[in-house]
Every structure is written in structure tokens, then in C-alpha cells.
Design a protein around this motif. Structure first.
Motif, PDB file in Angstrom:
ATOM      1  N   ASP A   1       1.308  23.474   6.673  1.00 49.40           N
ATOM      2  CA  ASP A   1       1.418  24.039   5.334  1.00 49.40           C
ATOM      3  C   ASP A   1       0.549  25.298   5.286  1.00 49.40           C
ATOM      4  OD1 ASP A   1       1.520  24.675   2.679  1.00 49.40           O
ATOM      5  OD2 ASP A   1       1.097  22.646   1.948  1.00 49.40           O
ATOM      6  N   ASP A   2       1.140  26.445   5.616  1.00 49.88           N
ATOM      7  CA  ASP A   2       0.387  27.695   5.691  1.00 49.88           C
ATOM      8  C   ASP A   2      -0.155  28.115   4.322  1.00 49.88           C
ATOM      9  OD1 ASP A   2       0.931  27.802   8.386  1.00 49.88           O
ATOM     10  OD2 ASP A   2       2.727  29.032   8.133  1.00 49.88           O
ATOM     11  N   TYR A   3       0.590  27.847   3.269  1.00 52.54           N
ATOM     12  CA  TYR A   3       0.128  28.225   1.933  1.00 52.54           C
ATOM     13  C   TYR A   3      -1.129  27.453   1.556  1.00 52.54           C
ATOM     14  CZ  TYR A   3      -0.086  28.754  -3.127  1.00 52.54           C
ATOM     15  OH  TYR A   3      -0.516  29.002  -4.391  1.00 52.54           O
ATOM     16  N   ARG A   4      -1.131  26.140   1.816  1.00 49.62           N
ATOM     17  CA  ARG A   4      -2.300  25.322   1.473  1.00 49.62           C
ATOM     18  C   ARG A   4      -3.515  25.763   2.283  1.00 49.62           C
ATOM     19  NH1 ARG A   4      -3.811  20.084   3.351  1.00 49.62           N
ATOM     20  NH2 ARG A   4      -1.756  19.805   4.285  1.00 49.62           N
ATOM     21  N   ALA A   5      -3.306  26.089   3.573  1.00 54.43           N
ATOM     22  CA  ALA A   5      -4.419  26.544   4.414  1.00 54.43           C
ATOM     23  C   ALA A   5      -4.995  27.860   3.897  1.00 54.43           C
ATOM     24  CB  ALA A   5      -3.948  26.695   5.853  1.00 54.43           C
TER      25      ALA A   5
ATOM     26  N   LEU B   1      -4.798  28.983   0.790  1.00 53.84           N
ATOM     27  CA  LEU B   1      -5.450  28.719  -0.491  1.00 53.84           C
ATOM     28  C   LEU B   1      -6.822  28.086  -0.280  1.00 53.84           C
ATOM     29  CD1 LEU B   1      -5.396  28.676  -3.559  1.00 53.84           C
ATOM     30  CD2 LEU B   1      -4.112  26.525  -3.459  1.00 53.84           C
ATOM     31  N   GLN B   2      -6.931  27.183   0.691  1.00 56.98           N
ATOM     32  CA  GLN B   2      -8.218  26.566   0.986  1.00 56.98           C
ATOM     33  C   GLN B   2      -9.212  27.604   1.505  1.00 56.98           C
ATOM     34  OE1 GLN B   2      -8.964  23.103   0.461  1.00 56.98           O
ATOM     35  NE2 GLN B   2     -10.982  24.083   0.626  1.00 56.98           N
ATOM     36  N   GLU B   3      -8.720  28.582   2.261  1.00 55.52           N
ATOM     37  CA  GLU B   3      -9.576  29.659   2.754  1.00 55.52           C
ATOM     38  C   GLU B   3     -10.125  30.485   1.586  1.00 55.52           C
ATOM     39  OE1 GLU B   3     -11.554  32.591   4.967  1.00 55.52           O
ATOM     40  OE2 GLU B   3     -10.944  30.538   5.466  1.00 55.52           O
ATOM     41  N   VAL B   4      -9.283  30.731   0.591  1.00 56.76           N
ATOM     42  CA  VAL B   4      -9.737  31.465  -0.595  1.00 56.76           C
ATOM     43  C   VAL B   4     -10.826  30.683  -1.318  1.00 56.76           C
ATOM     44  CG1 VAL B   4      -9.037  32.314  -2.858  1.00 56.76           C
ATOM     45  CG2 VAL B   4      -7.551  32.692  -0.895  1.00 56.76           C
ATOM     46  N   ILE B   5     -10.638  29.364  -1.460  1.00 58.93           N
ATOM     47  CA  ILE B   5     -11.624  28.530  -2.152  1.00 58.93           C
ATOM     48  C   ILE B   5     -12.938  28.498  -1.367  1.00 58.93           C
ATOM     49  CG2 ILE B   5     -12.146  26.168  -2.884  1.00 58.93           C
ATOM     50  CD1 ILE B   5      -9.139  25.825  -3.410  1.00 58.93           C
ATOM     51  N   ASP B   6     -12.841  28.325  -0.040  1.00 57.72           N
ATOM     52  CA  ASP B   6     -14.054  28.288   0.792  1.00 57.72           C
ATOM     53  C   ASP B   6     -14.814  29.607   0.714  1.00 57.72           C
ATOM     54  OD1 ASP B   6     -13.354  25.744   1.504  1.00 57.72           O
ATOM     55  OD2 ASP B   6     -12.478  26.299   3.438  1.00 57.72           O
ATOM     56  N   ALA B   7     -14.057  30.706   0.695  1.00 56.30           N
ATOM     57  CA  ALA B   7     -14.709  32.014   0.604  1.00 56.30           C
ATOM     58  C   ALA B   7     -15.424  32.179  -0.730  1.00 56.30           C
ATOM     59  CB  ALA B   7     -13.672  33.124   0.793  1.00 56.30           C
TER      60      ALA B   7
ATOM     61  N   TYR C   1       0.850  -1.195   0.000  1.00 57.06           N
ATOM     62  CA  TYR C   1       0.000   0.000   0.000  1.00 57.06           C
ATOM     63  C   TYR C   1       0.886   1.245   0.000  1.00 57.06           C
ATOM     64  CZ  TYR C   1      -3.495  -3.332   1.773  1.00 57.06           C
ATOM     65  OH  TYR C   1      -4.327  -4.409   1.935  1.00 57.06           O
ATOM     66  N   SER C   2       0.459   2.259  -0.679  1.00 58.13           N
ATOM     67  CA  SER C   2       1.194   3.525  -0.654  1.00 58.13           C
ATOM     68  C   SER C   2       1.119   4.101   0.758  1.00 58.13           C
ATOM     69  CB  SER C   2       0.601   4.504  -1.665  1.00 58.13           C
ATOM     70  OG  SER C   2       1.308   5.721  -1.638  1.00 58.13           O
ATOM     71  N   ALA C   3       2.269   4.448   1.329  1.00 55.38           N
ATOM     72  CA  ALA C   3       2.319   4.930   2.710  1.00 55.38           C
ATOM     73  C   ALA C   3       2.144   6.434   2.817  1.00 55.38           C
ATOM     74  CB  ALA C   3       3.649   4.530   3.351  1.00 55.38           C
ATOM     75  N   THR C   4       2.188   7.131   1.718  1.00 54.72           N
ATOM     76  CA  THR C   4       2.076   8.595   1.746  1.00 54.72           C
ATOM     77  C   THR C   4       1.037   9.057   0.738  1.00 54.72           C
ATOM     78  OG1 THR C   4       3.847   8.864   0.101  1.00 54.72           O
ATOM     79  CG2 THR C   4       4.493   8.864   2.425  1.00 54.72           C
ATOM     80  N   GLU C   5       0.579  10.275   0.913  1.00 60.14           N
ATOM     81  CA  GLU C   5      -0.346  10.889  -0.037  1.00 60.14           C
ATOM     82  C   GLU C   5      -0.093  12.385  -0.072  1.00 60.14           C
ATOM     83  OE1 GLU C   5      -4.415  10.581   1.073  1.00 60.14           O
ATOM     84  OE2 GLU C   5      -4.025  10.840   3.230  1.00 60.14           O
ATOM     85  N   GLU C   6      -0.168  12.943  -1.241  1.00 63.57           N
ATOM     86  CA  GLU C   6       0.040  14.379  -1.385  1.00 63.57           C
ATOM     87  C   GLU C   6      -1.239  15.123  -1.046  1.00 63.57           C
ATOM     88  OE1 GLU C   6       1.547  15.367  -5.199  1.00 63.57           O
ATOM     89  OE2 GLU C   6       3.420  14.237  -4.960  1.00 63.57           O
ATOM     90  N   LYS C   7      -1.085  16.232  -0.341  1.00 57.00           N
ATOM     91  CA  LYS C   7      -2.232  17.028   0.082  1.00 57.00           C
ATOM     92  C   LYS C   7      -2.371  18.308  -0.749  1.00 57.00           C
ATOM     93  CE  LYS C   7      -3.730  14.569   3.615  1.00 57.00           C
ATOM     94  NZ  LYS C   7      -5.102  14.058   3.736  1.00 57.00           N
ATOM     95  N   ASP C   8      -1.707  18.356  -1.885  1.00 56.82           N
ATOM     96  CA  ASP C   8      -1.805  19.553  -2.726  1.00 56.82           C
ATOM     97  C   ASP C   8      -3.240  19.743  -3.214  1.00 56.82           C
ATOM     98  OD1 ASP C   8       0.850  20.007  -2.422  1.00 56.82           O
ATOM     99  OD2 ASP C   8       1.454  19.165  -4.349  1.00 56.82           O
ATOM    100  N   ILE C   9      -3.653  20.998  -3.296  1.00 54.51           N
ATOM    101  CA  ILE C   9      -4.967  21.319  -3.851  1.00 54.51           C
ATOM    102  C   ILE C   9      -4.844  21.323  -5.371  1.00 54.51           C
ATOM    103  CG2 ILE C   9      -6.766  23.076  -3.995  1.00 54.51           C
ATOM    104  CD1 ILE C   9      -5.999  23.940  -1.172  1.00 54.51           C
ATOM    105  N   ARG C  10      -5.625  20.483  -6.010  1.00 59.10           N
ATOM    106  CA  ARG C  10      -5.508  20.326  -7.459  1.00 59.10           C
ATOM    107  C   ARG C  10      -6.578  21.132  -8.190  1.00 59.10           C
ATOM    108  NH1 ARG C  10      -1.956  16.279  -8.440  1.00 59.10           N
ATOM    109  NH2 ARG C  10      -1.504  14.844  -6.714  1.00 59.10           N
ATOM    110  N   PHE C  11      -6.225  21.626  -9.359  1.00 54.31           N
ATOM    111  CA  PHE C  11      -7.141  22.424 -10.164  1.00 54.31           C
ATOM    112  C   PHE C  11      -7.290  21.809 -11.553  1.00 54.31           C
ATOM    113  CE2 PHE C  11      -5.229  25.373  -7.135  1.00 54.31           C
ATOM    114  CZ  PHE C  11      -6.349  26.015  -6.609  1.00 54.31           C
TER     115      PHE C  11
END
Length: 330
Positions: A209-213, A215-221, A21-31
């Protein structure tokens, strides 16, 4: 989790069936790429650069560019003759101390789960590997490619770390490596002091990951139709230091302040950090001026004494008036 590979760990004459099984996963926000005007998805077609026709996956082969505009085409039959395409074995080659494996070699991580009746030999290998304080060097064929890997224990599970081959690691070739640069002992001592003042225990959960947080705030808004709350601006990074020792001293003082330690003594010249700290101390001492009203109260009491003195004066005048009366009696 979904298993991506099944095979067996070959440990001497013991074969241990495992699922990978893959032990890691990327949490990047994809577009998705979309049309700016109407939001429609952008689709790409597979077209041939020679005839211009659209090509299906069945008509796609692998080509190796040998230069000069020539291409060698490999088909599925060519790959079928390779021995690794159907190999599902993880062959243990040797056991080595973990510190001998350079971390730059590590590529991807996978969890191994015992399959069927392989639980007991799996646990046996896991416990023996833990007691040896070593990692197993193995070879494995994943995604039709032979890879070097290590086996080690993490949280009671065998972890497979695929590695790059040594010839895949680039050699650093930079001009400054040939320069005769010498570091003065005081600079080295101050740098070591900075390292000591910033020493700690690594806790991955303490970092985010402050940048991802943001960016997610921008998307939620955008989704909720509200305004985006702008994050607080971070303190600007200091300009490039001309005096290396001054910059190191300032860094040490800042690290000590962050830990709540008292600043180092001595009559050193003030640095930007120490100057700012002195200004803060001066600002804290400013409230001492509140004691001034007490002085004003004392000043108000002083006129009271003068009033008492003035009231006593008429008594003297009365005494003076009585003196002539005695002379008349005489």
C-alpha cells in the motif's frame, strides 16, 4: 486476538464448540477531527430533532422510516422475541464445490478455534473437509443477524466466510450492454497475447500500500520535525489510445521488456515504446566513439615517417657533393 463470539458448529449429530475471531484487520491510518486553531477534539452530541434535547443511549430506540414522515419505533422487547438474538449455532446445510460460490458473495472472514474438549471433532471436520475438496454452506447468527456463510480450511484452521444474500447483489444495468459491439479477431488475438505476456503466480506479499506508506512518512516527519522527502514522480499514464492495435502492441512489448524477453521481430511500425527502446539502444552504442584516440595515435605516427624521410635527404646531398671531387681527381 480476542474472541468476538462463542457457539457450536452443528455437523450432523456432532456439535463442535468453537470461538470466533476476526480473521482480518484494516490497516488504514485513522484521524480524529480536531479544531484547526488549538487541536482540540471535536465532540458530537446526540440531540433530538424535535425537542432539541440531548439524548442518552438508554433513551435511543430503532426507527424504521415508512415514508411520508411516519416512523415505526422498535424497542429492545421487539427484538427479544426474534429467535436469532440468542442463537449460537453454526448449522451446516450442505457441502458444495468451492468454484460454485461466486466470490462477489463473500463478505467477512473469521477464524474458528476449538473450545474445551471439542478439539478432536474439530480436527475431524477439518480433515474431512480438506479431503472432500468442498466447502460447507452454513447459516449463522452474528450481531443479531442471520447470515449465509461458508466453512473452509486455511492453514490448518477452519475459516468462516460470511456471505451476502443473493438479493443483496446489484444487477449491472449499463447502456453499452445493449450495444452491438464487435471485436475484430486480430484485436482479440493481440489482447490474448498481452494477457499471456503478463501471466504469473499471485503472491500477495509482492504488493504494498504505497499511499499508506507515504502518509505514514508524512506523519513521522511531522512528529520528528523534519522535512518530508517527496517520493519520485511516477511515469505519467499515456493518453487515451486512438489506435487500439497500436496500444495493444506497445503494451505487449512493454510487458516483454519487463520480463527481460527479447522484443518481437517483424517490420511493424514503431510504437512509442519501441521508439523509446531504439533511442536507448542508440545511446548505448554512443560509447563506441572512444576508439577514436587510436586513430589519432596512428595519425601521429605518420609524421614520424616523414621525419625519417627528411633525415635521409642530407645523405643524397653529400653524395652529390662527392661527385665533383672525382672529376677533379681525373
Amino acid at each position: 486476538m480476542r474472541a468476538i463470539w462463542k457457539g457450536a458448529v452443528s455437523f450432523g449429530l456432532v456439535s463442535i464448540g468453537v470461538k470466533v475471531y476476526s480473521a482480518t484487520e484494516e490497516k488504514d491510518i485513522r484521524f480524529h477531527q480536531v479544531h484547526r486553531e488549538d487541536g482540540g477534539r471535536i465532540r458530537y452530541k446526540r440531540t433530538c430533532s424535535v425537542c432539541g434535547e440531548e439524548v442518552t443511549y438508554d433513551d435511543i430506540a430503532k426507527g424504521y422510516d415508512i415514508g411520508g414522515g411516519e416512523m415505526v419505533i422498535l424497542t429492545d422487547e421487539d427484538f427479544a422475541d426474534l429467535p436469532l438474538s440468542t442463537s449460537h449455532a453454526i448449522d451446516v446445510l450442505e457441502f458444495v464445490p468451492a468454484e460454485q460460490v461466486d466470490p462477489i458473495l463473500y463478505n467477512k472472514a473469521y477464524f474458528l478455534e476449538p473450545e474445551g474438549s471439542a478439539t478432536k471433532p474439530y480436527v475431524l471436520l477439518r480433515d474431512a473437509l480438506s479431503d472432500s475438496e468442498r466447502v460447507a454452506i452454513v447459516k449463522v447468527a452474528l450481531r443479531q443477524r442471520e447470515q449465509l456463510a461458508t466453512l473452509r480450511v486455511r492453514e490448518g484452521v477452519l475459516l468462516l466466510n460470511t456471505m451476502l444474500w443473493p438479493d443483496e447483489i446489484r444487477r449491472p444495468d449499463f447502456g453499452f450492454l445493449d450495444e452491438d459491439l464487435k471485436v475484430r479477431p486480430p484485436e482479440l488475438a493481440m489482447a490474448s497475447s498481452l494477457i499471456d505476456s503478463m501471466a504469473g503466480e499471485f503472491e500477495p506479499d509482492a504488493f504494498t500500500d504505497d499511499y499508506r506508506a507515504a502518509l505514514q512518512e508524512v506523519i513521522d516527519a511531522k512528529v520528528e520535525g523534519r522535512e518530508v522527502v517527496q517520493p519520485e514522480e511516477e511515469e505519467a499514464a499515456p493518453a487515451a489510445a486512438v489506435d487500439l492495435m497500436a496500444a495493444l502492441k506497445a503494451s505487449v512489448e512493454r510487458a516483454r521488456a519487463a520480463r527481460g524477453e527479447a522484443p518481437s521481430g517483424g517490420g511493424a511500425e514503431p510504437t512509442p515504446i519501441s521508439s523509446a527502446r531504439s533511442a536507448k539502444k542508440a545511446a548505448k552504442k554512443a560509447p563506441a566513439k572512444k576508439a577514436e584516440p587510436a586513430k589519432k595515435t596512428a595519425a601521429k605516427k605518420t609524421p614520424a615517417k616523414k621525419t625519417a624521410a627528411k633525415k635521409a635527404e642530407p645523405a643524397k646531398k653529400t653524395t652529390a657533393k662527392k661527385a665533383p671531387a672525382k672529376k677533379k681527381t681525373a
